[in-house]
Design a protein around this motif. Structure first.
Motif, PDB file in Angstrom:
ATOM      1  N   ALA A 142       0.845  -1.194   0.000  1.00 16.67           N
ATOM      2  CA  ALA A 142       0.000   0.000   0.000  1.00 16.67           C
ATOM      3  C   ALA A 142       0.878   1.241   0.000  1.00 16.67           C
ATOM      4  CB  ALA A 142      -0.915  -0.009   1.211  1.00 16.67           C
ATOM      5  N   HIS A 143       0.495   2.226  -0.799  1.00 19.86           N
ATOM      6  CA  HIS A 143       1.250   3.454  -0.927  1.00 19.86           C
ATOM      7  C   HIS A 143       0.300   4.639  -0.973  1.00 19.86           C
ATOM      8  CE1 HIS A 143       4.269   0.582  -2.406  1.00 19.86           C
ATOM      9  NE2 HIS A 143       5.184   1.513  -2.241  1.00 19.86           N
ATOM     10  N   VAL A 144       0.884   5.821  -0.780  1.00 23.34           N
ATOM     11  CA  VAL A 144       0.221   7.059  -1.192  1.00 23.34           C
ATOM     12  C   VAL A 144       0.967   7.530  -2.432  1.00 23.34           C
ATOM     13  CG1 VAL A 144      -0.323   9.444  -0.622  1.00 23.34           C
ATOM     14  CG2 VAL A 144      -0.502   7.675   1.139  1.00 23.34           C
ATOM     15  N   GLU A 145       0.253   7.728  -3.510  1.00 23.45           N
ATOM     16  CA  GLU A 145       0.879   8.105  -4.771  1.00 23.45           C
ATOM     17  C   GLU A 145       0.344   9.450  -5.229  1.00 23.45           C
ATOM     18  OE1 GLU A 145       0.045   4.857  -7.364  1.00 23.45           O
ATOM     19  OE2 GLU A 145       1.560   3.538  -6.467  1.00 23.45           O
ATOM     20  N   VAL A 146       1.111  10.112  -6.103  1.00 25.93           N
ATOM     21  CA  VAL A 146       0.727  11.425  -6.600  1.00 25.93           C
ATOM     22  C   VAL A 146       1.116  11.539  -8.069  1.00 25.93           C
ATOM     23  CG1 VAL A 146       2.910  12.491  -5.849  1.00 25.93           C
ATOM     24  CG2 VAL A 146       0.887  13.910  -6.212  1.00 25.93           C
ATOM     25  N   GLU A 147       0.283  12.239  -8.827  1.00 27.56           N
ATOM     26  CA  GLU A 147       0.553  12.515 -10.233  1.00 27.56           C
ATOM     27  C   GLU A 147       0.287  13.988 -10.503  1.00 27.56           C
ATOM     28  OE1 GLU A 147      -1.820   9.998 -12.661  1.00 27.56           O
ATOM     29  OE2 GLU A 147      -0.707   8.152 -12.172  1.00 27.56           O
ATOM     30  N   ALA A 148       1.051  14.578 -11.445  1.00 25.63           N
ATOM     31  CA  ALA A 148       0.875  15.988 -11.825  1.00 25.63           C
ATOM     32  C   ALA A 148       0.389  16.064 -13.264  1.00 25.63           C
ATOM     33  CB  ALA A 148       2.198  16.744 -11.682  1.00 25.63           C
ATOM     34  N   ASP A 149      -0.515  17.016 -13.524  1.00 22.77           N
ATOM     35  CA  ASP A 149      -1.018  17.149 -14.895  1.00 22.77           C
ATOM     36  C   ASP A 149      -0.048  17.912 -15.792  1.00 22.77           C
ATOM     37  OD1 ASP A 149      -1.344  19.657 -13.765  1.00 22.77           O
ATOM     38  OD2 ASP A 149      -3.317  20.018 -14.662  1.00 22.77           O
ATOM     39  N   LYS A 150       0.986  18.520 -15.190  1.00 23.27           N
ATOM     40  CA  LYS A 150       2.057  19.165 -15.958  1.00 23.27           C
ATOM     41  C   LYS A 150       3.380  18.641 -15.422  1.00 23.27           C
ATOM     42  CE  LYS A 150      -0.676  23.349 -16.731  1.00 23.27           C
ATOM     43  NZ  LYS A 150      -0.768  24.820 -16.522  1.00 23.27           N
ATOM     44  N   ASP A 151       4.260  18.227 -16.326  1.00 30.40           N
ATOM     45  CA  ASP A 151       5.462  17.508 -15.894  1.00 30.40           C
ATOM     46  C   ASP A 151       6.748  18.285 -16.142  1.00 30.40           C
ATOM     47  OD1 ASP A 151       5.453  17.420 -18.626  1.00 30.40           O
ATOM     48  OD2 ASP A 151       5.857  15.274 -18.799  1.00 30.40           O
ATOM     49  N   THR A 152       6.694  19.625 -16.062  1.00 33.32           N
ATOM     50  CA  THR A 152       7.871  20.455 -16.301  1.00 33.32           C
ATOM     51  C   THR A 152       8.157  21.316 -15.076  1.00 33.32           C
ATOM     52  OG1 THR A 152       7.352  20.559 -18.668  1.00 33.32           O
ATOM     53  CG2 THR A 152       8.947  22.159 -17.830  1.00 33.32           C
ATOM     54  N   ALA A 153       9.414  21.368 -14.683  1.00 31.44           N
ATOM     55  CA  ALA A 153       9.798  22.212 -13.546  1.00 31.44           C
ATOM     56  C   ALA A 153       9.449  23.667 -13.839  1.00 31.44           C
ATOM     57  CB  ALA A 153      11.297  22.075 -13.282  1.00 31.44           C
ATOM     58  N   GLY A 154       8.932  24.346 -12.826  1.00 34.83           N
ATOM     59  CA  GLY A 154       8.553  25.743 -12.983  1.00 34.83           C
ATOM     60  C   GLY A 154       7.182  25.962 -13.581  1.00 34.83           C
ATOM     61  N   PRO A 160       7.888   4.800   1.176  1.00 35.76           N
ATOM     62  CA  PRO A 160       8.273   5.900   0.285  1.00 35.76           C
ATOM     63  C   PRO A 160       7.276   7.055   0.315  1.00 35.76           C
ATOM     64  CG  PRO A 160       7.290   4.118  -0.978  1.00 35.76           C
ATOM     65  CD  PRO A 160       7.437   3.604   0.424  1.00 35.76           C
ATOM     66  N   ALA A 161       7.804   8.261   0.289  1.00 33.41           N
ATOM     67  CA  ALA A 161       6.954   9.447   0.168  1.00 33.41           C
ATOM     68  C   ALA A 161       6.471   9.552  -1.275  1.00 33.41           C
ATOM     69  CB  ALA A 161       7.746  10.691   0.547  1.00 33.41           C
ATOM     70  N   PRO A 162       5.259  10.037  -1.493  1.00 36.03           N
ATOM     71  CA  PRO A 162       4.783  10.249  -2.858  1.00 36.03           C
ATOM     72  C   PRO A 162       5.757  11.134  -3.629  1.00 36.03           C
ATOM     73  CG  PRO A 162       2.998  10.535  -1.292  1.00 36.03           C
ATOM     74  CD  PRO A 162       4.239  10.405  -0.482  1.00 36.03           C
ATOM     75  N   LEU A 163       6.042  10.755  -4.879  1.00 35.05           N
ATOM     76  CA  LEU A 163       7.079  11.415  -5.668  1.00 35.05           C
ATOM     77  C   LEU A 163       6.527  11.862  -7.011  1.00 35.05           C
ATOM     78  CD1 LEU A 163      10.126  12.109  -6.221  1.00 35.05           C
ATOM     79  CD2 LEU A 163      10.327   9.769  -7.136  1.00 35.05           C
ATOM     80  N   VAL A 164       6.863  13.096  -7.392  1.00 34.62           N
ATOM     81  CA  VAL A 164       6.574  13.619  -8.722  1.00 34.62           C
ATOM     82  C   VAL A 164       7.900  13.824  -9.436  1.00 34.62           C
ATOM     83  CG1 VAL A 164       5.705  15.588 -10.050  1.00 34.62           C
ATOM     84  CG2 VAL A 164       4.409  14.741  -8.092  1.00 34.62           C
ATOM     85  N   THR A 165       8.038  13.208 -10.612  1.00 33.79           N
ATOM     86  CA  THR A 165       9.243  13.364 -11.423  1.00 33.79           C
ATOM     87  C   THR A 165       8.932  14.310 -12.571  1.00 33.79           C
ATOM     88  OG1 THR A 165       9.938  11.109 -10.869  1.00 33.79           O
ATOM     89  CG2 THR A 165      11.019  12.160 -12.740  1.00 33.79           C
ATOM     90  N   LEU A 166       9.773  15.332 -12.728  1.00 36.04           N
ATOM     91  CA  LEU A 166       9.531  16.376 -13.721  1.00 36.04           C
ATOM     92  C   LEU A 166      10.666  16.461 -14.733  1.00 36.04           C
ATOM     93  CD1 LEU A 166       8.461  19.192 -11.225  1.00 36.04           C
ATOM     94  CD2 LEU A 166       6.929  17.722 -12.546  1.00 36.04           C
ATOM     95  N   LYS A 167      10.365  17.079 -15.872  1.00 30.58           N
ATOM     96  CA  LYS A 167      11.380  17.405 -16.851  1.00 30.58           C
ATOM     97  C   LYS A 167      11.941  18.790 -16.531  1.00 30.58           C
ATOM     98  CE  LYS A 167       8.545  17.012 -20.273  1.00 30.58           C
ATOM     99  NZ  LYS A 167       7.927  16.948 -21.626  1.00 30.58           N
ATOM    100  N   PRO A 168      13.228  19.020 -16.850  1.00 28.95           N
ATOM    101  CA  PRO A 168      13.789  20.356 -16.576  1.00 28.95           C
ATOM    102  C   PRO A 168      13.036  21.423 -17.355  1.00 28.95           C
ATOM    103  CG  PRO A 168      15.521  18.760 -17.062  1.00 28.95           C
ATOM    104  CD  PRO A 168      14.229  18.085 -17.394  1.00 28.95           C
ATOM    105  N   GLY A 169      12.854  22.569 -16.721  1.00 27.10           N
ATOM    106  CA  GLY A 169      12.189  23.682 -17.376  1.00 27.10           C
ATOM    107  C   GLY A 169      13.178  24.512 -18.165  1.00 27.10           C
TER     108      GLY A 169
END
Length: 238
Positions: free
Chosen positions: A28-40, A152-161
């Motif tokens: 079992a986890h807590v998960e997170v997703e972002a609708d935009k995947d770019t830093a900034g 694990p803490a919920p993690l969002v991975t982004l692309k560099p801005g």
């Protein structure tokens, strides 16, 4: 031999079931997703999902600690379980309310005004509390290239801005004078720039007028003397 094989198979099955039972809560986890995947990026919606792991109580609150670069004031609620409320904390926010049905996952969404510039991995440490007081701590930061930790803490991975534009400094309109140039040009004050002209020498003019006046006086005196002597002289015809 047949009985021995049956017994070994039964033991293997029970062992497998036991391993799965033990692995169940850990999965079992807590998960997170972002609708935009770019830093900034701005106006980003984060969708969280807290998987229920308790068999005796439902989830009643989710407390999220924000990563550096995101202020609690920049977070607003988009969606939460029915009846739950949203509160900001000193380091993040909480969504909470009446405990959900046992086994039901908690799902909520928040909007972030702006993601940090230059950060490609954002961890959202989360404390998940159940109706019976049990707390699941999903707070271990997942390091890039390392194995996933137990909690694990919920993690969002982004692309560099995009790289920020360099700040340009406008040149000054007048360049400072060099010491040599400054010393080569004498400084003239306003008072020194106005030089009084010497007064005209009128000594010669005064001398001429003295002689003229003096001569006139002498002539007048001589005429008067001549007239007086002529008057006093006896008339020869008398």
């Amino acid at each position: 031999m047949v009985r021995t094989g049956i017994r070994l198979s039964a033991v293997a099955v029970l062992a497998g079931v036991g391993v799965l039972a033990l692995a169940g809560p850990a999965a079992a986890h807590v998960e997170v997703e972002a609708d935009k995947d770019t830093a900034g990026a701005t106006d980003v919606t984060l969708s969280f999902s807290g998987e229920a792991e308790s068999t005796s109580a439902g989830i009643k609150s989710e407390r999220v600690v924000l990563p550096d670069g995101i202020a609690p004031a920049d977070v607003t609620l988009v969606k939460a379980p029915s009846g739950w409320k949203f509160d900001t904390t000193a380091d993040g926010f909480t969504v909470s309310g009446k405990a959900l049905k046992t086994g039901a996952d908690a799902e909520w969404q928040v909007r972030i005004a702006k993601l940090p510039d230059g950060e490609t991995r954002l961890s959202f440490k989360t404390l998940e509390t159940y109706g019976d007081g049990e707390v699941s701590r999903w707070i271990e930061v997942q390091r890039e290239g390392a194995d996933e930790p137990d909690n694990p803490a919920p993690l969002v991975t982004l692309k560099p801005g995009p790289e920020p534009s360099p700040t340009t400094v406008a040149p000054t309109s007048v360049a400072p004078s060099s010491p040599a140039a400054t010393s080569a040009v004498p400084t003239v004050s306003a008072s020194a720039a106005v030089v009084a002209e010497p007064a005209a020498d009128d000594t010669g003019g005064k001398a001429v007028w003295i002689w003229v006046i003096g001569g006139a006086v002498l002539l007048a005196a001589g005429g008067a003397f001549f007239a007086l002597t002529r008057r006093n002289r006896p008339d020869p015809t008398s």
